[in-house]
Design an enzyme around this catalytic site. Structure first.
Site, PDB file in Angstrom:
ATOM      1  N   LYS A   1      59.946  51.756   8.469  1.00  0.00           N
ATOM      2  CA  LYS A   1      58.851  52.097   9.001  1.00  0.00           C
ATOM      3  C   LYS A   1      58.666  53.111   9.942  1.00  0.00           C
ATOM      4  CE  LYS A   1      56.036  48.334   6.654  1.00  0.00           C
ATOM      5  NZ  LYS A   1      55.379  47.266   6.803  1.00  0.00           N
TER       6      LYS A   1
ATOM      7  N   ARG B   1      62.061  41.469   4.389  1.00  0.00           N
ATOM      8  CA  ARG B   1      62.071  42.511   2.924  1.00  0.00           C
ATOM      9  C   ARG B   1      62.085  43.916   3.151  1.00  0.00           C
ATOM     10  NH1 ARG B   1      57.816  46.735   1.786  1.00  0.00           N
ATOM     11  NH2 ARG B   1      57.146  47.117   0.040  1.00  0.00           N
TER      12      ARG B   1
HETATM   13  C1  7PJ Z   1      55.407  45.047   3.927  1.00  0.00           C
HETATM   14  C2  7PJ Z   1      54.753  44.826   2.537  1.00  0.00           C
HETATM   15  C3  7PJ Z   1      55.286  44.124   5.261  1.00  0.00           C
HETATM   16  C4  7PJ Z   1      54.615  43.051   3.458  1.00  0.00           C
HETATM   17  C5  7PJ Z   1      54.438  46.626   2.522  1.00  0.00           C
HETATM   18  C6  7PJ Z   1      56.530  49.421   3.440  1.00  0.00           C
HETATM   19  C7  7PJ Z   1      55.200  49.695   3.026  1.00  0.00           C
HETATM   20  N1  7PJ Z   1      54.102  43.010   1.876  1.00  0.00           N
HETATM   21  N2  7PJ Z   1      54.568  45.653   1.508  1.00  0.00           N
HETATM   22  N3  7PJ Z   1      54.618  43.252   4.368  1.00  0.00           N
HETATM   23  N4  7PJ Z   1      54.715  46.994   3.352  1.00  0.00           N
HETATM   24  N5  7PJ Z   1      54.216  41.619   3.210  1.00  0.00           N
HETATM   25  O1  7PJ Z   1      57.136  49.320   2.644  1.00  0.00           O
HETATM   26  O2  7PJ Z   1      56.855  50.322   4.221  1.00  0.00           O
HETATM   27  O3  7PJ Z   1      55.053  44.490   6.183  1.00  0.00           O
HETATM   28  S1  7PJ Z   1      54.730  48.793   1.615  1.00  0.00           S
END
Ligand code: 7PJ
Length: 359
Positions: A299, A334
């Protein structure tokens, strides 16, 4: 009205020799030896650090909410039921990100085809990801919404292939139709970055199911959320209150509390300072009693702290934030770089096991 928050802090390698002076956090691999008692009354916030051994004596003055938060901090989380798989939450688990979006910012174009996404998902599962998170709509800052028909078409073949191979699949979507079709195709979990606020039919779809659902904090929409985000009070407390309200709304809509996973939503309507405060205070969220998911992989905050390194050069920062989350008991992390994150967590775990046994 005064609100009370309990933030676990003063983490120790092992509880050995500490007896009542350390508490295990949410049944995981970390122990904390102090609690920051945060009291908020309107704009006034007071903070006090109390050793864990003294908390029992202080609970009466912390009220019912304080007692509930203390219980939730210290009770173990149940394993996550994901169709034929059950994922234990007594240690951090890795969720691998598979984007099936032509405009995915981290793997631009590379995973745009289903076959490539399926291969990537299989590789992540083999590298130790417990869950594969399949997304067909980019929600990165500035991204435009995708029509639900296109999103369904992108996601479904990938979900079906991975689920058929026995992998636990989560689907990253804000749309009820996509949720319904993906669950039909074998998805075991829904990851909604809007926390069921984007599509008012989502709660209806989920009420009829039993799968876990991630409720993520965000402020604003992906198109505009990074245009000077601000909060009325400390971001940590604002996000906590918001997630608590979303949990209550989901429960009121018929989604059992034990199905809910929470996420502070790093980068979703937050500046660098906000993101860092959330990372540092992450353990607070265990007071909500739900498994905690964290997504910080690649990020923008990492770029901001490292000379604007582009997304594909943010592995070091991503691992740092993954470990920061693990240290504070986050149950699901994640990430894009599954192999490297799994390795980092295994070494981290080895250190903790050694600290427990070497005496
Ligand atoms: C997240 C997500 C996060 C959850 C994305 C990216 C943007 N779902 N989907 N948490 N971020 N739960 O992966 O940079 O931080 S999309």
């Amino acid at each position: 009205m005064e609100r009370v928050y309990l933030r676990p802090t003063a983490f120790v390698d092992s509880p050995v020799g500490l007896d009542e002076a350390a508490q295990r956090l949410a049944g995981g691999l970390t122990w904390f030896s102090a609690v920051e008692i945060i009291r908020r009354n309107g704009a006034t916030v007071t903070r006090e650090f109390v050793p864990v051994g003294d908390i029992g004596a202080r609970l009466p003055e912390l009220g019912e909410a304080g007692g509930i938060a203390w219980q939730r901090l210290t009770e173990p989380r149940a394993p996550l039921p994901l169709r034929e798989r059950t994922v234990p939450l007594d240690q951090p688990q890795v969720m691998g990100i598979v984007n099936v979006t032509p405009d995915s910012f981290s793997d631009a174009g590379k995973l745009s085809e289903a076959a490539a996404a399926i291969d990537a998902g299989h590789a992540m599962a083999a590298a130790g990801a417990a869950i594969i998170d399949v997304g067909g709509e980019s929600t990165r800052p500035g991204a435009q919404p995708v029509w639900e028909g296109d999103e369904t078409e992108r996601v479904t073949p990938v979900v079906r292939a991975l689920a058929t191979a026995g992998t636990a699949v989560s689907v990253d979507t804000r749309k009820a139709v996509v949720m319904a079709v993906a669950l039909e195709a074998g998805a075991a979990m829904i990851n909604d970055v809007s926390a069921l606020t984007f599509d008012n039919r989502s709660a209806e779809v989920l009420r009829e199911k039993t799968c876990p659902v991630v409720l993520m904090h965000h402020q604003g929409s992906p198109e505009t959320m990074q245009q000077n985000p601000t909060y009325d009070g400390p971001v940590l407390l604002e996000v906590y209150d918001w997630l608590e309200a979303r949990i209550e709304a989901a429960v009121a809509a018929g989604i059992a509390r034990d199905r809910i996973v929470i996420d502070p939503g790093i980068g979703f309507g937050k500046n660098v300072q906000h993101n860092l405060e959330l990372m540092n205070g992450l353990a607070l969220f265990h007071g909500l009693g739900c498994p905690l998911l964290l997504g910080a992989s690649r990020k923008r905050t990492i770029g901001a702290l490292s000379n604007e390194a582009p997304p594909d050069q943010r592995l070091g920062g991503s691992l740092t934030l993954a470990l920061k989350a693990a240290e504070q008991g986050a149950q699901i992390i994640r990430v894009h770089d599954v192999f490297e994150t799994v390795q980092a967590l295994r070494v981290w775990r080895g250190l903790r096991d050694a600290a427990l046994t070497a005496r």
